[in-house]
Design a protein around this motif. Structure first.
Motif, short mmCIF file in Angstrom:
data_model
loop_
_atom_site.label_atom_id
_atom_site.label_comp_id
_atom_site.label_asym_id
_atom_site.label_seq_id
_atom_site.Cartn_x
_atom_site.Cartn_y
_atom_site.Cartn_z
N ARG A 107 -6.90 -3.15 11.03
CA ARG A 107 -5.50 -3.16 11.70
C ARG A 107 -4.72 -3.40 10.50
NH1 ARG A 107 -5.57 -8.69 14.99
NH2 ARG A 107 -3.43 -8.53 14.94
N GLN A 108 -4.79 -3.40 9.27
CA GLN A 108 -3.81 -3.79 8.37
C GLN A 108 -3.05 -2.44 7.90
OE1 GLN A 108 -6.83 -5.00 8.25
NE2 GLN A 108 -6.61 -7.37 8.00
N GLY A 109 -1.84 -2.94 7.59
CA GLY A 109 -1.03 -1.62 7.17
C GLY A 109 -1.51 -0.59 6.01
N GLY A 110 -2.69 -1.40 5.22
CA GLY A 110 -3.24 -0.45 4.24
C GLY A 110 -4.39 0.34 4.53
N TYR A 143 -3.79 7.79 -1.91
CA TYR A 143 -3.53 6.44 -1.54
C TYR A 143 -3.70 5.45 -2.58
CZ TYR A 143 -5.25 1.75 0.56
OH TYR A 143 -5.24 0.52 0.73
N GLY A 182 2.76 0.80 3.57
CA GLY A 182 2.15 -0.48 4.40
C GLY A 182 2.28 -1.72 3.86
N SER A 183 2.69 -2.62 4.75
CA SER A 183 2.66 -3.99 4.59
C SER A 183 1.29 -4.52 5.43
CB SER A 183 4.08 -4.66 5.20
OG SER A 183 3.83 -4.33 6.55
N TYR A 184 1.28 -5.79 5.56
CA TYR A 184 0.16 -6.38 6.17
C TYR A 184 -0.22 -5.71 7.73
CZ TYR A 184 -3.47 -9.57 8.35
OH TYR A 184 -4.40 -9.70 8.83
N GLN A 185 1.00 -5.61 8.42
CA GLN A 185 0.91 -5.24 9.77
C GLN A 185 0.77 -3.75 10.04
OE1 GLN A 185 -0.23 -6.88 11.95
NE2 GLN A 185 1.23 -8.28 13.25
N LYS A 186 1.74 -2.90 9.20
CA LYS A 186 2.09 -1.71 9.63
C LYS A 186 2.37 -0.82 8.66
CE LYS A 186 6.96 -2.26 10.84
NZ LYS A 186 7.85 -2.26 11.88
N VAL A 187 2.57 0.53 9.12
CA VAL A 187 2.92 1.54 8.01
C VAL A 187 4.23 2.10 8.31
CG1 VAL A 187 2.28 3.83 6.95
CG2 VAL A 187 0.59 2.14 7.61
N TYR A 217 0.92 -1.17 -0.01
CA TYR A 217 -0.01 0.09 0.07
C TYR A 217 0.98 1.38 0.09
CZ TYR A 217 -2.95 -3.86 1.93
OH TYR A 217 -3.51 -4.99 2.07
N MET A 231 1.05 5.37 0.14
CA MET A 231 0.40 6.78 0.42
C MET A 231 1.26 7.95 0.56
SD MET A 231 -1.64 4.54 3.57
CE MET A 231 -0.21 3.38 3.69
#
Lengths: 109, 114
Positions: free
Chosen positions: B97-100, A49, A92-97, A32, A34
């Protein structure tokens, strides 16, 4: 090597100029992409985004993503003094930005 | 009507003191965060809570303790403050909660430790 690299600037341009802001990244897990804008003494606000390679346009702003080169850009057309702010890329990855360090932009009337 | 609000806006204190920062969001989001922004504008995640459950705990000294009494509130307590803790602390929230999931930030608490 940092996960996200961004030129801190400052970048100073005349009103009406086209501005190009860039980030490179090293982690292929980022899905992701942004851009946030942060005015002085304020919190960052989401500007653009996207999650796919290519261009996304919103008014005077265009976000560009090149996943093969791990490179993202934000273009601002017809820049205005009100665009003067710090621009942060965020990936962004799955867990965090993860944020870039931000580029400070000044648009001179 | 402020979406993510944090108090206080400014906090000046001496080394060794204990202080708290409060955050509330009225967006109905499930996930809340604390970020630290240093003098060079680098924004780094400290903690993340999803529906009151801690899901991200980055390498942060254990003098920092987050608390989430409900999913709309996330507070940050800091014990034995040090000079290096001086920074701007941002609270944020996101729908998922996902990073996106886009982040919505408060306007920050500027902490100065003397």
């Amino acid at each position: 090597q940092k996960e996200v690299e961004q030129d801190p600037g400052p970048l100073s341009v005349p009103e009406g100029a086209i501005v190009s802001l860039n980030c490179t990244y090293s982690n292929s897990a980022f899905q992701y992409f942004m851009w946030y804008r942060q005015y002085s003494r304020k919190g960052p606000e989401l500007l653009m985004y996207t999650y796919s390679s290519g261009n996304k346009e919103d008014g005077r702003f265009t976000a560009q993503v090149d996943k093969s080169s791990k490179y993202i850009s934000l273009f601002i057309r017809d820049s205005q003094p009100s665009d003067s702010a710090t621009y942060l890329c965020a990936l962004g990855s799955y867990q965090k930005v993860t944020f870039g360090t931000g580029t400070k932009l000044q648009v001179i009337p | 009507d402020t979406a993510v609000s944090q108090t206080p806006k400014y906090l000046v204190t001496q080394m060794g003191n204990d202080k708290s920062i409060k955050c509330e969001q009225n967006l109905g989001h499930d996930t809340m965060y604390w970020y630290k922004q240093d003098s060079k504008k680098f924004l780094k995640i400290m903690f993340s809570y999803n529906n009151k459950e801690l899901i991200i705990n980055e390498t942060v000294p254990n003098r920092f303790s987050p608390k989430s009494p409900d999913k709309a509130h996330l507070n940050l307590h800091i014990n034995s403050l040090e000079l290096g803790d001086s920074a701007v602390y941002f609270c944020a929230s996101s729908q998922a909660r996902q990073g996106g999931s886009p982040l919505h930030f408060g306007n920050g608490t500027r902490l100065t430790v003397t």
